[in-house]
Design a protein around this motif. Structure first.
Motif, short mmCIF file in Angstrom:
data_model
loop_
_atom_site.label_atom_id
_atom_site.label_comp_id
_atom_site.label_asym_id
_atom_site.label_seq_id
_atom_site.Cartn_x
_atom_site.Cartn_y
_atom_site.Cartn_z
N LEU A 1 0.96 -1.27 -0.10
CA LEU A 1 -0.03 0.03 -0.14
C LEU A 1 0.73 1.51 0.02
CD1 LEU A 1 -2.84 -1.04 2.42
CD2 LEU A 1 -2.82 -0.88 -0.06
N ALA A 37 2.22 1.70 -3.36
CA ALA A 37 0.87 2.43 -4.13
C ALA A 37 0.97 3.91 -3.95
CB ALA A 37 -0.22 1.82 -4.03
N VAL A 38 1.03 4.21 -2.79
CA VAL A 38 0.95 5.65 -2.62
C VAL A 38 1.96 6.44 -3.03
CG1 VAL A 38 1.12 7.51 -0.53
CG2 VAL A 38 -0.24 5.44 -0.12
N GLU A 87 -3.85 3.23 4.87
CA GLU A 87 -4.92 3.24 3.96
C GLU A 87 -5.57 4.25 3.77
OE1 GLU A 87 -9.23 1.49 4.60
OE2 GLU A 87 -7.66 -0.04 4.75
N TRP A 92 -3.87 7.41 3.49
CA TRP A 92 -2.92 8.01 2.37
C TRP A 92 -3.35 7.61 1.04
CZ3 TRP A 92 2.06 6.52 5.51
CH2 TRP A 92 2.18 7.58 6.54
N LEU A 93 -3.62 6.03 0.75
CA LEU A 93 -3.85 5.68 -0.39
C LEU A 93 -5.14 6.25 -0.90
CD1 LEU A 93 -3.05 3.34 -2.50
CD2 LEU A 93 -4.67 1.70 -1.05
N ALA A 114 -3.96 10.11 -1.75
CA ALA A 114 -2.84 10.21 -2.61
C ALA A 114 -3.02 10.74 -4.19
CB ALA A 114 -1.99 9.16 -2.72
#
Length: 80
Positions: free
Chosen positions: A28, A31-32, A61, A63-64, A67
């Protein structure tokens, strides 16, 4: 068949769950970082380290979800 005590089995299951949580959190965070990079948001080494070392699943989560919509690292990190 080998008889493994219940407490050892429970410990092994928990260790497995913990490993999965750590690996998932790392994915994760990647991904961010990819969203931020793709949107031209540059991070300082300190900001990148904060993201990478975070152990709070809920925070990562959040942040995801944020972002893709931020234009600065401060916008992402200001809710900590």
């Amino acid at each position: 068949m080998v008889n493994i005590p219940m407490d050892l089995r429970a410990e092994a299951r928990e260790a497995g769950r913990q490993t999965v949580r750590v690996e998932t959190r790392a994915r994760l965070v990647r991904a961010v970082l990819a969203f931020l990079d793709g949107n031209g948001v540059r991070l300082s080494d300190e900001e990148r380290a904060r993201l990478s070392s975070c152990t709070d699943d809920a925070l990562v989560e959040s942040w995801l979800f944020k972002a893709p919509f931020v234009s600065t690292a401060a916008e992402l990190l200001d809710d900590e």
